[in-house]
Design an enzyme around this catalytic site. Structure first.
Site, PDB file in Angstrom:
ATOM      1  CG  HIS A  92      -1.996   1.009   1.163  1.00  0.00           C
ATOM      2  ND1 HIS A  92      -1.761   2.348   1.377  1.00  0.00           N
ATOM      3  CD2 HIS A  92      -3.313   0.901   0.855  1.00  0.00           C
ATOM      4  CE1 HIS A  92      -2.894   3.014   1.223  1.00  0.00           C
ATOM      5  NE2 HIS A  92      -3.850   2.159   0.908  1.00  0.00           N
TER       6      HIS A  92
ATOM      7  CD  GLU B 135      -5.305   1.557  -3.267  1.00  0.00           C
ATOM      8  OE1 GLU B 135      -6.480   1.744  -2.919  1.00  0.00           O
ATOM      9  OE2 GLU B 135      -4.373   1.455  -2.458  1.00  0.00           O
TER      10      GLU B 135
HETATM   11  C1  PEP Z   1      -6.937   3.166   0.367  1.00  0.00           C
HETATM   12  O1  PEP Z   1      -6.912   3.062   1.569  1.00  0.00           O
HETATM   13  O2  PEP Z   1      -6.219   2.442  -0.326  1.00  0.00           O
HETATM   14  C2  PEP Z   1      -7.816   4.146  -0.262  1.00  0.00           C
HETATM   15  C3  PEP Z   1      -8.049   4.027  -1.544  1.00  0.00           C
HETATM   16  O3  PEP Z   1      -8.325   5.117   0.539  1.00  0.00           O
HETATM   17  P1  PEP Z   1      -9.486   6.172   0.145  1.00  0.00           P
HETATM   18  O4  PEP Z   1     -10.644   5.342  -0.365  1.00  0.00           O
HETATM   19  O5  PEP Z   1      -9.794   6.870   1.421  1.00  0.00           O
HETATM   20  O6  PEP Z   1      -8.937   7.060  -0.923  1.00  0.00           O
END
Ligand code: PEP
Length: 238
Positions: free
Chosen positions: A85, A154
């Protein structure tokens, strides 16, 4: 079938709140990833959802203060482990460490949810630069494995910022990731999108053919919002 991951990060404050949240999110196609201290209580409550962890160490036991092994997680009935992450990478986790974690999770028979995504200075240079960055992260994390894997795309700038990527670009990146993994590793994976997913935008992400679900941080702490995101998954899975 599309899935949604609830990444609670370092929330909530107490086991009681964790159990309450888990009960509200206990639905099929949901993976709940609480902080380590709540895994046992949350695992006891979940009947439909699956238990995930937010990280794991690659060595099974020994003098590693503060670390938690995959074997310890497996004993708590964890099935999925988030690896790499961006919030962990920001704490110093390198691509090499991410690779060892992916290997350890696979060796224990669990499924890694491998997070990749470019920071804003890279995205600013254009989408091609973002793809190159993500490709490098993937090659660095994978060692030719064909074991079960979920990739979460992400973009770092979208996490917790309220500025989600566009569903079209997230889907284009998901197609790129799938193609790369098929060509390089003959591995077929699910690709999720993560970054400021809310009840407002969830449907648009979840209906994209290339996206197999979402990784949700902030909104997974708000049961009403998360329930709406689960409804969007159910619509997409029909
Ligand atoms: C995450 O924790 O990977 C995330 C995408 O957080 P958020 O949805 O708050 O952007």
């Amino acid at each position: 079938m599309k899935v949604v991951v609830a990444n609670w990060k370092m929330n909530p404050a107490t086991p009681r709140e964790a159990v309450k949240l888990a009960r509200a999110e206990d639905k099929l196609k949901v993976i709940v990833a609480p902080p380590f201290p709540f895994l046992e209580d949350v695992g006891r409550v979940l009947k439909r959802a699956t238990l995930g962890a937010q990280d794991a160490f690659w060595i099974s036991r020994g003098a590693y203060t503060g670390e938690v092994s995959v074997q310890q997680l497996k004993r708590l009935r964890v099935s999925y482990v988030i690896v790499g992450h961006s919030e962990r990478r920001a704490q110093g986790e390198t691509n090499g460490m991410v690779r060892k974690k992916v290997e350890a999770v696979h060796a224990a028979g669990l499924t890694p949810i491998l997070c990749v995504g470019e920071p804003w200075p890279v995205r600013k240079k254009g989408f091609a630069a973002a793809k190159r960055y993500v490709a490098r992260q993937l090659h660095a994390a994978l060692s030719g494995t064909r074991k079960k894997l979920i990739v979460a795309y992400e973009p770092v700038w979208a996490i917790g910022s309220g500025k989600a990527d566009s569903p079209a670009e997230a889907a284009e990146m998901a197609d790129f990731i799938k193609e790369l993994l098929i060509v390089s590793y003959r591995s077929s994976v699910k690709v999720l999108y993560g970054g400021s997913v809310t009840p407002r935008n969830a449907r648009a992400f979840l209906k994209a053919r290339a996206l197999d679900g979402a990784l949700v941080g902030g909104a997974s702490l708000r049961p009403r919002d998360f329930t709406k995101i689960i409804s969007a998954i159910n619509v997409a899975n029909r």
